[in-house]
Design a protein around this motif. Structure first.
Motif, PDB file in Angstrom:
ATOM      1  N   LEU A  13       0.823  -1.198   0.000  1.00 34.21           N
ATOM      2  CA  LEU A  13       0.000   0.000   0.000  1.00 34.21           C
ATOM      3  C   LEU A  13       0.863   1.255   0.000  1.00 34.21           C
ATOM      4  CD1 LEU A  13      -2.787   1.300   0.148  1.00 34.21           C
ATOM      5  CD2 LEU A  13      -2.626   1.146   2.631  1.00 34.21           C
ATOM      6  N   SER A  14       1.920   1.258   0.795  1.00 30.19           N
ATOM      7  CA  SER A  14       2.768   2.442   0.848  1.00 30.19           C
ATOM      8  C   SER A  14       3.509   2.654  -0.476  1.00 30.19           C
ATOM      9  CB  SER A  14       3.759   2.350   2.002  1.00 30.19           C
ATOM     10  OG  SER A  14       4.678   1.307   1.778  1.00 30.19           O
ATOM     11  N   VAL A  15       3.919   1.579  -1.137  1.00 27.36           N
ATOM     12  CA  VAL A  15       4.575   1.708  -2.434  1.00 27.36           C
ATOM     13  C   VAL A  15       3.592   2.238  -3.463  1.00 27.36           C
ATOM     14  CG1 VAL A  15       5.644   0.401  -4.316  1.00 27.36           C
ATOM     15  CG2 VAL A  15       6.319  -0.039  -1.957  1.00 27.36           C
ATOM     16  N   ARG A  19       3.957   5.876  -5.333  1.00 31.91           N
ATOM     17  CA  ARG A  19       4.006   6.008  -6.789  1.00 31.91           C
ATOM     18  C   ARG A  19       2.854   6.871  -7.310  1.00 31.91           C
ATOM     19  NH1 ARG A  19       5.766  -0.094  -8.532  1.00 31.91           N
ATOM     20  NH2 ARG A  19       7.904   0.100  -7.751  1.00 31.91           N
ATOM     21  N   THR A  20       1.693   6.740  -6.698  1.00 35.44           N
ATOM     22  CA  THR A  20       0.552   7.549  -7.108  1.00 35.44           C
ATOM     23  C   THR A  20       0.805   9.022  -6.817  1.00 35.44           C
ATOM     24  OG1 THR A  20      -0.923   5.701  -6.673  1.00 35.44           O
ATOM     25  CG2 THR A  20      -1.933   7.883  -6.834  1.00 35.44           C
ATOM     26  N   LEU A  21       1.324   9.323  -5.637  1.00 37.57           N
ATOM     27  CA  LEU A  21       1.586  10.709  -5.279  1.00 37.57           C
ATOM     28  C   LEU A  21       2.709  11.303  -6.117  1.00 37.57           C
ATOM     29  CD1 LEU A  21       1.186  10.620  -1.407  1.00 37.57           C
ATOM     30  CD2 LEU A  21      -0.370  11.567  -3.105  1.00 37.57           C
ATOM     31  N   LEU A  22       3.716  10.507  -6.443  1.00 39.16           N
ATOM     32  CA  LEU A  22       4.790  10.997  -7.300  1.00 39.16           C
ATOM     33  C   LEU A  22       4.273  11.304  -8.704  1.00 39.16           C
ATOM     34  CD1 LEU A  22       7.837   8.785  -6.280  1.00 39.16           C
ATOM     35  CD2 LEU A  22       7.531  11.214  -5.881  1.00 39.16           C
ATOM     36  N   ALA A  23       3.432  10.419  -9.226  1.00 39.91           N
ATOM     37  CA  ALA A  23       2.858  10.652 -10.555  1.00 39.91           C
ATOM     38  C   ALA A  23       1.949  11.875 -10.540  1.00 39.91           C
ATOM     39  CB  ALA A  23       2.089   9.421 -11.021  1.00 39.91           C
ATOM     40  N   LEU A  24       1.158  12.027  -9.494  1.00 36.65           N
ATOM     41  CA  LEU A  24       0.277  13.189  -9.369  1.00 36.65           C
ATOM     42  C   LEU A  24       1.085  14.483  -9.275  1.00 36.65           C
ATOM     43  CD1 LEU A  24      -2.684  14.067  -9.073  1.00 36.65           C
ATOM     44  CD2 LEU A  24      -2.401  13.837  -6.616  1.00 36.65           C
ATOM     45  N   SER A  25       2.187  14.446  -8.549  1.00 43.51           N
ATOM     46  CA  SER A  25       3.054  15.618  -8.432  1.00 43.51           C
ATOM     47  C   SER A  25       3.655  15.993  -9.780  1.00 43.51           C
ATOM     48  CB  SER A  25       4.161  15.347  -7.413  1.00 43.51           C
ATOM     49  OG  SER A  25       5.081  16.400  -7.379  1.00 43.51           O
ATOM     50  N   ALA A  26       4.127  15.012 -10.519  1.00 43.52           N
ATOM     51  CA  ALA A  26       4.730  15.286 -11.830  1.00 43.52           C
ATOM     52  C   ALA A  26       3.703  15.833 -12.815  1.00 43.52           C
ATOM     53  CB  ALA A  26       5.371  14.010 -12.373  1.00 43.52           C
ATOM     54  N   PRO A 118      15.256   9.473  -9.194  1.00 39.63           N
ATOM     55  CA  PRO A 118      13.953   9.763  -9.813  1.00 39.63           C
ATOM     56  C   PRO A 118      12.931  10.321  -8.819  1.00 39.63           C
ATOM     57  CG  PRO A 118      14.710   7.589 -10.461  1.00 39.63           C
ATOM     58  CD  PRO A 118      15.623   8.071  -9.396  1.00 39.63           C
ATOM     59  N   GLN A 119      12.897   9.755  -7.610  1.00 33.44           N
ATOM     60  CA  GLN A 119      11.965  10.269  -6.605  1.00 33.44           C
ATOM     61  C   GLN A 119      12.320  11.697  -6.216  1.00 33.44           C
ATOM     62  OE1 GLN A 119      13.472   7.265  -6.218  1.00 33.44           O
ATOM     63  NE2 GLN A 119      11.804   5.791  -6.239  1.00 33.44           N
ATOM     64  N   ALA A 120      13.615  11.980  -6.075  1.00 39.33           N
ATOM     65  CA  ALA A 120      14.031  13.338  -5.714  1.00 39.33           C
ATOM     66  C   ALA A 120      13.692  14.327  -6.826  1.00 39.33           C
ATOM     67  CB  ALA A 120      15.530  13.362  -5.425  1.00 39.33           C
ATOM     68  N   ALA A 121      13.823  13.900  -8.081  1.00 41.70           N
ATOM     69  CA  ALA A 121      13.507  14.793  -9.201  1.00 41.70           C
ATOM     70  C   ALA A 121      12.020  15.117  -9.247  1.00 41.70           C
ATOM     71  CB  ALA A 121      13.957  14.158 -10.511  1.00 41.70           C
ATOM     72  N   VAL A 122      11.178  14.113  -9.044  1.00 40.87           N
ATOM     73  CA  VAL A 122       9.730  14.356  -9.094  1.00 40.87           C
ATOM     74  C   VAL A 122       9.278  15.168  -7.884  1.00 40.87           C
ATOM     75  CG1 VAL A 122       7.475  13.234  -9.046  1.00 40.87           C
ATOM     76  CG2 VAL A 122       9.266  12.337 -10.509  1.00 40.87           C
ATOM     77  N   LEU A 123       9.817  14.854  -6.710  1.00 40.65           N
ATOM     78  CA  LEU A 123       9.463  15.642  -5.531  1.00 40.65           C
ATOM     79  C   LEU A 123       9.908  17.089  -5.678  1.00 40.65           C
ATOM     80  CD1 LEU A 123      10.293  13.226  -2.590  1.00 40.65           C
ATOM     81  CD2 LEU A 123       8.072  14.160  -3.162  1.00 40.65           C
ATOM     82  N   SER A 124      11.093  17.298  -6.198  1.00 39.43           N
ATOM     83  CA  SER A 124      11.558  18.669  -6.362  1.00 39.43           C
ATOM     84  C   SER A 124      10.775  19.401  -7.445  1.00 39.43           C
ATOM     85  CB  SER A 124      13.054  18.721  -6.642  1.00 39.43           C
ATOM     86  OG  SER A 124      13.430  17.810  -7.606  1.00 39.43           O
ATOM     87  N   ALA A 125      10.289  18.692  -8.450  1.00 36.66           N
ATOM     88  CA  ALA A 125       9.433  19.344  -9.448  1.00 36.66           C
ATOM     89  C   ALA A 125       8.133  19.798  -8.800  1.00 36.66           C
ATOM     90  CB  ALA A 125       9.149  18.398 -10.604  1.00 36.66           C
ATOM     91  N   GLY A 126       7.573  18.978  -7.926  1.00 34.41           N
ATOM     92  CA  GLY A 126       6.357  19.375  -7.229  1.00 34.41           C
ATOM     93  C   GLY A 126       6.571  20.558  -6.315  1.00 34.41           C
ATOM     94  N   ILE A 127       7.698  20.564  -5.624  1.00 41.26           N
ATOM     95  CA  ILE A 127       8.004  21.681  -4.734  1.00 41.26           C
ATOM     96  C   ILE A 127       8.347  22.926  -5.544  1.00 41.26           C
ATOM     97  CG2 ILE A 127       9.623  22.488  -2.974  1.00 41.26           C
ATOM     98  CD1 ILE A 127       9.761  19.568  -1.998  1.00 41.26           C
ATOM     99  N   ALA A 128       9.024  22.743  -6.665  1.00 41.46           N
ATOM    100  CA  ALA A 128       9.415  23.882  -7.505  1.00 41.46           C
ATOM    101  C   ALA A 128       8.214  24.588  -8.098  1.00 41.46           C
ATOM    102  CB  ALA A 128      10.349  23.418  -8.610  1.00 41.46           C
ATOM    103  N   SER A 129       7.106  23.892  -8.230  1.00 43.65           N
ATOM    104  CA  SER A 129       5.918  24.558  -8.762  1.00 43.65           C
ATOM    105  C   SER A 129       5.443  25.672  -7.828  1.00 43.65           C
ATOM    106  CB  SER A 129       4.803  23.549  -9.012  1.00 43.65           C
ATOM    107  OG  SER A 129       4.365  22.982  -7.803  1.00 43.65           O
ATOM    108  N   MET A 130       5.823  25.602  -6.568  1.00 39.73           N
ATOM    109  CA  MET A 130       5.474  26.688  -5.648  1.00 39.73           C
ATOM    110  C   MET A 130       6.253  27.957  -5.961  1.00 39.73           C
ATOM    111  SD  MET A 130       4.808  24.876  -1.986  1.00 39.73           S
ATOM    112  CE  MET A 130       6.413  24.148  -1.841  1.00 39.73           C
ATOM    113  N   ALA A 131       7.377  27.831  -6.665  1.00 38.51           N
ATOM    114  CA  ALA A 131       8.133  29.018  -7.059  1.00 38.51           C
ATOM    115  C   ALA A 131       7.345  29.861  -8.044  1.00 38.51           C
ATOM    116  CB  ALA A 131       9.474  28.609  -7.659  1.00 38.51           C
TER     117      ALA A 131
END
Length: 174
Positions: A13-15, A19-26, A118-131
């Motif tokens: 479930l956590s995996v 993956r769902t949250l990472l895809a949603l963020s991207a 890959p996880q760091a890139a997608v997470l940072s893309a989601g956070i970067a959208s706040m810029a």
């Protein structure tokens, strides 16, 4: 007959959730970035953008009486490079801002968490959208607001890159 429950241990479930949250963020970041790029060629605010564009187009008559922010002198050369095209200048401002936000958030994530690239890139893309919140007033043109925010991002990136062993688990060891 007992059924197999793949969610019983919580690991699957956590995996799946990760993956769902990472895809949603991207996807969300890509949509927001594409939306701003698409609408950067529409509209013109005569009050603010008129001042910004006149100062960017020719900042040299104001050399003796410059405002506190020298954004006109800094953005004059990119304005010349794009041939005075306002839409391309807006796209360049949005792209530069999200690229700096992406780099800063990637550096912070790689320092604080031990996640894969890959996880760091997608997470940072989601956070970067706040810029992109710097464009909340729909002023996508290069202005002193954008310059101040971009300089803040650049200085923070420089501070994080100045000491690579700051906050590392093996502090001080190469």
């Amino acid at each position: 007959m007992p059924r197999e429950n793949h969610f019983a241990n919580g690991k699957t479930l956590s995996v799946l959730l990760e993956r769902t949250l990472l895809a949603l963020s991207a996807v969300t970041t890509a949509i927001l970035f594409a939306w701003l790029l698409y609408y950067s060629s529409y509209g013109f605010n005569l009050e603010d953008e008129g001042f910004y564009l006149s100062f960017i187009a020719n900042p040299f008559p104001f050399a003796l009486n410059t405002p506190p922010s020298l954004f006109g002198f800094i953005y004059h050369w990119p304005y010349q490079w794009v041939g005075g095209d306002i839409a391309v200048l807006r796209m360049a401002t949005v792209t530069l801002t999200i690229a700096l936000g992406l780099l800063l958030s990637f550096l912070v994530i790689r320092r604080l968490w031990t996640v894969g690239w890959p996880q760091a890139a997608v997470l940072s893309a989601g956070i970067a959208s706040m810029a992109l919140l710097v464009f909340r007033l729909r002023l996508l043109i290069s202005s002193y607001y954008a310059l101040a925010f971009q300089s803040l991002l650049i200085v923070t990136i420089g501070l994080l890159g100045a000491n690579p062993y700051l906050h590392s688990p093996t502090r001080g060891q190469p």
